[in-house]
Motif scaffolding. Sequence first.
Motif, PDB file in Angstrom:
ATOM      1  N   ARG A   1       1.541   3.463   9.673  1.00  0.00           N
ATOM      2  CA  ARG A   1       1.930   2.508   8.632  1.00  0.00           C
ATOM      3  C   ARG A   1       2.880   1.429   9.141  1.00  0.00           C
ATOM      4  O   ARG A   1       2.718   0.251   8.836  1.00  0.00           O
ATOM      5  CB  ARG A   1       2.567   3.265   7.467  1.00  0.00           C
TER       6      ARG A   1
ATOM      7  N   TYR B   1      -6.874   4.277   4.140  1.00  0.00           N
ATOM      8  CA  TYR B   1      -5.674   5.111   4.104  1.00  0.00           C
ATOM      9  C   TYR B   1      -5.107   5.224   5.522  1.00  0.00           C
ATOM     10  O   TYR B   1      -5.840   5.458   6.473  1.00  0.00           O
ATOM     11  CB  TYR B   1      -6.053   6.492   3.567  1.00  0.00           C
TER      12      TYR B   1
ATOM     13  N   LYS C   1      -5.759  13.103  -0.844  1.00  0.00           N
ATOM     14  CA  LYS C   1      -5.239  11.862  -0.274  1.00  0.00           C
ATOM     15  C   LYS C   1      -5.406  10.757  -1.308  1.00  0.00           C
ATOM     16  O   LYS C   1      -6.481  10.630  -1.911  1.00  0.00           O
ATOM     17  CB  LYS C   1      -5.983  11.488   1.008  1.00  0.00           C
TER      18      LYS C   1
ATOM     19  N   ASN D   1       0.449   5.240   0.446  1.00  0.00           N
ATOM     20  CA  ASN D   1      -0.453   6.331   0.832  1.00  0.00           C
ATOM     21  C   ASN D   1       0.282   7.656   0.703  1.00  0.00           C
ATOM     22  O   ASN D   1       1.387   7.809   1.242  1.00  0.00           O
ATOM     23  CB  ASN D   1      -0.919   6.162   2.277  1.00  0.00           C
TER      24      ASN D   1
ATOM     25  N   HIS E   1       0.848  -1.193   0.000  1.00  0.00           N
ATOM     26  CA  HIS E   1       0.000   0.000   0.000  1.00  0.00           C
ATOM     27  C   HIS E   1       0.881   1.240   0.000  1.00  0.00           C
ATOM     28  O   HIS E   1       1.798   1.350   0.820  1.00  0.00           O
ATOM     29  CB  HIS E   1      -0.897   0.021   1.237  1.00  0.00           C
TER      30      HIS E   1
ATOM     31  N   HIS F   1      -4.661   6.557  -2.165  1.00  0.00           N
ATOM     32  CA  HIS F   1      -4.354   5.216  -1.671  1.00  0.00           C
ATOM     33  C   HIS F   1      -4.202   4.294  -2.876  1.00  0.00           C
ATOM     34  O   HIS F   1      -5.169   4.045  -3.592  1.00  0.00           O
ATOM     35  CB  HIS F   1      -5.482   4.741  -0.750  1.00  0.00           C
TER      36      HIS F   1
ATOM     37  N   GLY G   1      -9.070   7.629  -3.770  1.00  0.00           N
ATOM     38  CA  GLY G   1      -8.792   8.543  -2.680  1.00  0.00           C
ATOM     39  C   GLY G   1      -9.892   9.549  -2.457  1.00  0.00           C
ATOM     40  O   GLY G   1     -11.037   9.368  -2.898  1.00  0.00           O
TER      41      GLY G   1
ATOM     42  N   ASN H   1     -12.417   0.817   0.879  1.00  0.00           N
ATOM     43  CA  ASN H   1     -11.683   0.743   2.145  1.00  0.00           C
ATOM     44  C   ASN H   1     -11.913  -0.593   2.838  1.00  0.00           C
ATOM     45  O   ASN H   1     -10.998  -1.174   3.427  1.00  0.00           O
ATOM     46  CB  ASN H   1     -12.118   1.879   3.072  1.00  0.00           C
TER      47      ASN H   1
END
Length: 619
Positions: free
Chosen positions: A293, A287, A228, A218, A216, A230, A249, A281
Amino acid sequence: MKRYIAFGLCFLMLLSLCSCNAYEKILPVATSPEPTVPDITTPEEITTDQQETTPTVPQSGWTDTNESVHTEPFTFDYEIIDAYRVAVKRFDLIDETVDTIYKEVGLENIRQAEIFKQLAQSARAFYPYNDENGAAVTYERLNYFRYDDKTDLNGDGAPELVLLTEKYEVLAIYSYSRRRVDVYNDRVSYYYHNPLLLATFTPQEGCWIDSEGRIHVNSTTYSATTIKRHTVYEIAQGGKQLNRIVEYGEESAYGSSGMRYYKITDSENTAITQEGFNALNAQYGKYLDRSERANATREQSGLNILSLYSRYGREFPEAKFRPVFNGEKQVLVEKTGEYVFLKDYVPVDGGVPFSKCDVLRYVYYDVDDDEIFEAEAVIDCGIAQFVLTYNKGLVTLTEISNERWQEIENDMVCYIFSICSLSAPWRENLLSREEIQDIASDIWGVEDGESTGALGTLIVYRVVVSEEPDEDGYYLVTFRSEYYHRTAEEFEGCPQDGSEYHLHEYHDDYYMLVHERTGEIWENATISPAKAKKLASEYWGVADGQVIVGVNKTFVLHFVVQESVSLTNHFYCVTMQVEHYEDDSYENGEEAQKVENLYRIYVHKGDGTVSTCPDYSGK
């Protein structure tokens, strides 16, 4: 360490074969000091926490198709890990050109140097400490970086190599190219080789790895509109590149309470509903902010991180305690609370200091039963024993009981380190040949006379010390392998003298110089660094220490001998430095106003051949 000798020798032989071309290159040593770790810079009006970018990805490996067949120049993952180790040590090379890095590090080609630079930039970006004044010692930095080379993220049977920090922040991901071998009964066989660099990351490039092995990314950008994004990737079967699975996003205009949700399809930004956004999601994971993370990778990825430096090696304990042994750093004496250099410490009342002790030995041993690579240093002076412990740069000296020392001695049969004579520049007694042999055995990890073999062949390992030191005080130590064959009448040339084995041949595999007083060690050398200085003096036509007096200026020449950075380590790097003094500052014993490197040459440690590097003037 004894039980690893067979594996270690095989590994060294393989490594020497893989890197044999590097013996041909002359590789200079960087002269810049340890740098300040810079902040991650962003546009002036935007703070670091506000701006995040997409990952630094090699163009050939980051695609949405299966057409890429590009292979990286590394043959094995341990070659990458070796380069990664050097990158962590040599942050000062980051701002050098790729061509200079190629020459200085001893890499096989320019592409390796490009990757080295990417890894070094990533590592320095993640490293949290400022090294400008040595505030974070080598040990802390070595202990900060990790890797995992056993996790198969995409389930194709070939484990990926993931480089990361101790906090599970991902620096880089490698896969492997897959090659078809044969088809038998409709079954296709494959083998994996040539690691492929899929991506490198920095703290702003938000990478995390989930339980499905998906990657992933971000990112957030701030301007008139906050965006934003993703993006989710998977490693293609066969490991040739990353395939993008989905990209979506949310964005909002500055000062607006409304939110627009979007999805990227075929480079087109298409609006989606909030329900569609929530469904994505739910399917792929939401995100994550920068602080979340690493923890997601820790909890979901299944990565089992290993120290960048092997816990069976000497790097960790040497980084912690060698400055103390060399007399560069004081220790805190637990009993008195005072700080002293080891050479001045008197172990028993009315006795002599360590510098005058006839017996002075040490061993790295896990006294407090934590991880092996966290081993302490235990010192034996014959009449008392002490342990050195390390805590955030502070080294403490504590006496231990004779009973505990006996336990350590008895455990040496199966422990990975061995008790060795302490080599230190402040020792006043000359080292005996037995102590010289002891030091070399400890470095090479084998005792004189150890053997291995099978099927009628016996290999005996010898650590051979010259009868006398050379004119500069160095003993030559040779690692020799003796090959014996079982005696039998059908073997031509076997002596029929009743012995079970006879010596067939021997090879001198490695050399080392050990100084008789200081225990200073130069590996792969048969000529001393003092001899290298003399050869440099002949080459340049000036003497080490020569003073040149000018008008209101004085110049002093010094020759500095260092190990070459090259992984092959078969050259001395000799640099001519010139000290600049103004007016009477030299005569008054003041420090030089300026010191600069003037010329640099490379002297082969074996035959004394003098060479130069294209990036540096020889004279």
